[in-house]
Motif scaffolding. Structure first.
Motif, short mmCIF file in Angstrom:
data_model
loop_
_atom_site.label_atom_id
_atom_site.label_comp_id
_atom_site.label_asym_id
_atom_site.label_seq_id
_atom_site.Cartn_x
_atom_site.Cartn_y
_atom_site.Cartn_z
N GLU A 125 52.99 40.63 65.36
CA GLU A 125 52.80 39.65 66.63
C GLU A 125 51.64 40.31 67.23
OE1 GLU A 125 56.53 41.55 69.14
OE2 GLU A 125 58.07 41.36 67.60
N SER A 149 46.66 43.64 71.00
CA SER A 149 46.70 42.12 70.34
C SER A 149 45.73 41.55 70.20
CB SER A 149 47.34 41.40 71.31
OG SER A 149 49.17 41.50 71.31
N ARG A 195 55.43 44.92 63.41
CA ARG A 195 55.63 44.36 64.78
C ARG A 195 54.49 43.85 65.22
NH1 ARG A 195 57.13 46.88 70.13
NH2 ARG A 195 56.55 44.51 71.21
#
Length: 268
Positions: free
Chosen positions: A162, A193, A158
């Protein structure tokens, strides 16, 4: 009659000039926006499209090959940037050894380098700058690739899909990344991120080169350099002992992955 013709000509010319001005004022900026922004949008879309969907690749050998083929250029690029910084530092040290005065440009670049690598120094001389070489150094590509594969399940996690995070790096400000579904109560970390996978690689390498947890790795690498031995993944992987709470089991797993994927990593 001649005066009337001139007047009509002048009036017509004025209309043409005004029309040209209006075209330049209204149309040209619009065209410039289109010409400037459209390629950028297309380029960003292209970058997103080039990231393979590793989850959809069911054939394991194919998935591994696609993963390595995709990640290797970015890893090599980041190592090339680090090598450029290292060579610059070597030139500076050679100049200082020859008692050459540093230029303003060199001093400015050194300030940027010491700040990037979190290295505090009051003045620039060969004594203070030589230890910086321990930090400004490349990371074996094979180790980077294997660890990325391990941390993301070959790009299928994930956090990779993402957040373009291929190494499980954490961050500690709200909204800086993705909240782990298994985060324990009372903890506030997120999984960082990144805009691109290469940004994740750059942050990972800088982490290894600056974080106190990886002082052993940097020491091992410097010791090998002093013996004119190129640091390898198999040797430096032991410096990742603090990367995971699994400690020795984590190192053993990485070593086994290096062994199993030797054919894919040939030439690196």
């Amino acid at each position: 009659m001649r005066t009337g013709r001139v007047g009509k000509f002048t009036l017509g010319l004025g209309v043409v000039i005004i029309s040209i001005i209006l075209i330049r004022v209204w149309l040209v900026p619009t065209l410039e926006k289109i010409l400037v922004s459209t390629p950028e949008i297309q380029q960003n879309e292209k970058e997103q499209e080039t990231i393979p969907n590793f989850t959809e690749i069911s054939d394991i050998p194919t998935k591994k090959q696609v993963f390595f083929d995709y990640m290797t250029p970015a890893v090599n690029h980041q190592n090339a940037l680090i090598l450029k910084e290292r060579n610059f530092l070597k030139v500076i040290l050679a100049n200082l050894a020859n008692e050459k005065t540093l230029t303003d440009a060199e001093i400015f670049k050194l300030k940027q380098l010491t700040q990037k690598y979190n290295y505090s120094v009051k003045k620039f001389d060969d004594t203070t700058l030589t230890p910086l070489l321990i930090r400004v150094d490349t990371v074996p590509a094979r180790m980077v690739l294997i660890q990325a594969a391990n941390e993301t399940g070959w790009g299928s996690s994930r956090f990779a899909k993402e957040g373009n995070n291929y190494f499980g790096q954490w961050c500690f400000s709200k909204g800086c990344g993705l909240v782990p579904l298994s985060r324990k109560a009372g903890m506030n970390h997120e999984v960082a991120s990144f805009d691109t996978p290469e940004d994740s690689i750059a942050a990972y390498m800088l982490n290894l080169n600056t974080n106190s947890a990886y002082r052993l790795l940097r020491s091992m690498r410097a010791d090998l350099r002093s013996q004119n031995i190129e640091p390898s993944a198999e040797k430096l992987v032991f410096g990742l002992i603090h990367y995971s709470e699994r400690k020795d089991a984590y190192i053993d797993e990485l070593l086994e992955m290096l062994r199993q994927n030797k054919a894919y990593l040939a030439g690196l």
